[in-house]
Design a protein around this motif. Structure first.
Motif, PDB file in Angstrom:
ATOM      1  N   VAL A 161       0.862  -1.182   0.000  1.00  0.00           N
ATOM      2  CA  VAL A 161       0.000   0.000   0.000  1.00  0.00           C
ATOM      3  C   VAL A 161       0.899   1.233   0.000  1.00  0.00           C
ATOM      4  N   ASP A 214      -8.484 -12.330   5.881  1.00  0.00           N
ATOM      5  CA  ASP A 214      -8.389 -11.091   6.657  1.00  0.00           C
ATOM      6  C   ASP A 214      -7.071 -11.075   7.418  1.00  0.00           C
ATOM      7  N   TRP A 263       2.682  -0.117   9.596  1.00  0.00           N
ATOM      8  CA  TRP A 263       1.309   0.162   9.183  1.00  0.00           C
ATOM      9  C   TRP A 263       0.678   1.245  10.062  1.00  0.00           C
ATOM     10  N   VAL A 314      -3.024   0.296  -4.054  1.00  0.00           N
ATOM     11  CA  VAL A 314      -2.678  -1.018  -3.507  1.00  0.00           C
ATOM     12  C   VAL A 314      -2.203  -1.948  -4.626  1.00  0.00           C
ATOM     13  N   TRP A 325      -1.504  -6.241  -5.064  1.00  0.00           N
ATOM     14  CA  TRP A 325      -1.614  -7.571  -4.462  1.00  0.00           C
ATOM     15  C   TRP A 325      -1.037  -8.586  -5.436  1.00  0.00           C
ATOM     16  N   ASP A 344     -14.465   2.499   5.088  1.00  0.00           N
ATOM     17  CA  ASP A 344     -13.284   1.746   4.684  1.00  0.00           C
ATOM     18  C   ASP A 344     -12.965   2.020   3.219  1.00  0.00           C
ATOM     19  N   MET A 364     -10.353  -6.037  -2.490  1.00  0.00           N
ATOM     20  CA  MET A 364      -9.557  -5.707  -1.303  1.00  0.00           C
ATOM     21  C   MET A 364     -10.257  -4.594  -0.528  1.00  0.00           C
ATOM     22  N   LEU A 403      -9.562  -2.053   2.909  1.00  0.00           N
ATOM     23  CA  LEU A 403      -8.714  -1.542   3.984  1.00  0.00           C
ATOM     24  C   LEU A 403      -9.618  -1.026   5.097  1.00  0.00           C
ATOM     25  N   THR A 445     -10.124   0.875   8.291  1.00  0.00           N
ATOM     26  CA  THR A 445      -9.348   1.977   8.880  1.00  0.00           C
ATOM     27  C   THR A 445      -9.925   2.421  10.221  1.00  0.00           C
ATOM     28  N   VAL A 468      -4.549   2.102   8.882  1.00  0.00           N
ATOM     29  CA  VAL A 468      -5.134   0.804   8.535  1.00  0.00           C
ATOM     30  C   VAL A 468      -4.978  -0.150   9.721  1.00  0.00           C
ATOM     31  N   LYS A 512      -6.810  -3.382   9.437  1.00  0.00           N
ATOM     32  CA  LYS A 512      -7.052  -4.724   8.880  1.00  0.00           C
ATOM     33  C   LYS A 512      -7.071  -4.640   7.358  1.00  0.00           C
ATOM     34  N   VAL A 513      -6.494  -5.659   6.720  1.00  0.00           N
ATOM     35  CA  VAL A 513      -6.513  -5.777   5.263  1.00  0.00           C
ATOM     36  C   VAL A 513      -7.294  -7.044   4.910  1.00  0.00           C
TER      37      VAL A 513
END
Length: 296
Positions: free
Chosen positions: A144, A172, A181, A192, A194, A221, A249, A251, A253, A262, A264-265
């Protein structure tokens, strides 16, 4: 071995008219079958059974036993393949194929249509093969970045992936304990990436490389999504087709003082048809096209 005599074929308690009335055995086909069998037993030995007897017997057989009986001999095959025997099974089990009968000349037999329908049904309901790769073979790398904060990267081996209770391709990752982070500030231009990597970096596939869909307003989010390409070994790709799946995806927040960070992703793969997350095996079968491409 003793051979049965003619008398041994006669029932010890023959059915009379009163018994027939009580048991309901008055079917004309059944009586005709008895007569044909009786005639055959008193006639001189023959290498073939009268076709009339075969036809009468065949009327009481289901498709599976008709097919088995047709393997006895050429004469049995001819008798058991008669169109009138297969018309009802074909129109009952595969009504959508009946109109194909007269699309070619000469017209297709019901026996042939039933065979085509059965083969098609078996292929249609055949479960897909297990994927050649597993989650343990993969490495998830999520990065990110934006214009203000330095990029942060999350690396998760397949052995550490949190499995979904419903075996869905959805994962998650809690990043609240990751110092980098916590220092990353979420902005409107957040981007982002991935990547999914095969063991030992033998292959890599970019699931997503995009900016946020929408804006990071207070209390919401960040959502990112990308339509995935069709597998390279499928003809759909040459026709401009797609895979029918979307990489997703989110994020999650939270407010940290005056900035948004952030905590959790969440990543996964959605089906465009149902807009539900696909199963783990479906996701792996898709990825193996790119990580272990088959020969074209």
């Amino acid at each position: 071995m003793c051979q049965p005599t003619e008398n041994s074929l006669i029932p010890s308690n023959p059915i009379n008219h009163s018994t027939a009335d009580d048991t309901g055995i008055q079917d004309s086909h059944f009586n005709t079958l008895l007569m044909a069998t009786s005639t055959a037993s008193t006639s001189p030995p023959s290498s073939t059974i009268p076709w009339q007897a075969l036809d009468l017997v065949a009327n009481y057989l289901d498709p599976e036993n008709l097919a088995i009986a047709s393997c006895v001999s050429k004469s049995w095959c001819s008798a058991m393949s008669s169109d009138h025997l297969w018309e009802d099974p074909c129109t009952t089990q595969f009504p959508s194929l009946s109109h194909l009968r007269f699309t070619v000349a000469p017209s297709l037999s019901f026996h042939r249509l039933f065979s085509l329908g059965l083969t098609s049904a078996k292929r249609r309901h055949k479960p897909p093969s297990k994927p050649r790769i597993s989650l343990q073979n993969l490495l998830f790398i999520i990065t990110v970045n934006n214009s203000k904060s330095p990029p942060v990267t999350l690396i998760k081996p397949g052995t550490a992936l949190p499995l979904d209770p419903k075996a869905l391709f959805r994962f998650d990752f809690d990043v609240r304990d990751h110092e980098k982070w916590l220092q990353f500030e979420v902005l409107e231009d957040t981007k982002v990436t991935w990547n999914v990597v095969l063991r030992g970096f033998e292959g890599v596939f970019t699931m997503m490389d995009c900016k946020c869909k929408g804006s990071f307003v207070s209390g919401t989010d960040g959502w990112f999504s990308t339509e995935l390409p069709a597998p390279g070994c499928c003809c759909a790709s040459s026709c401009g087709g797609t895979s029918g799946m979307v990489a997703d995806m989110r994020l999650v927040t939270r407010e940290e003082g005056r900035k948004k960070v952030v905590e959790k992703v969440c990543v996964g793969v959605l089906s465009i048809v149902s807009w539900r997350y696909v199963g783990v095996d479906d996701g792996l079968r898709y990825l193996q096209h790119f990580l272990e491409p088959c020969d074209v």
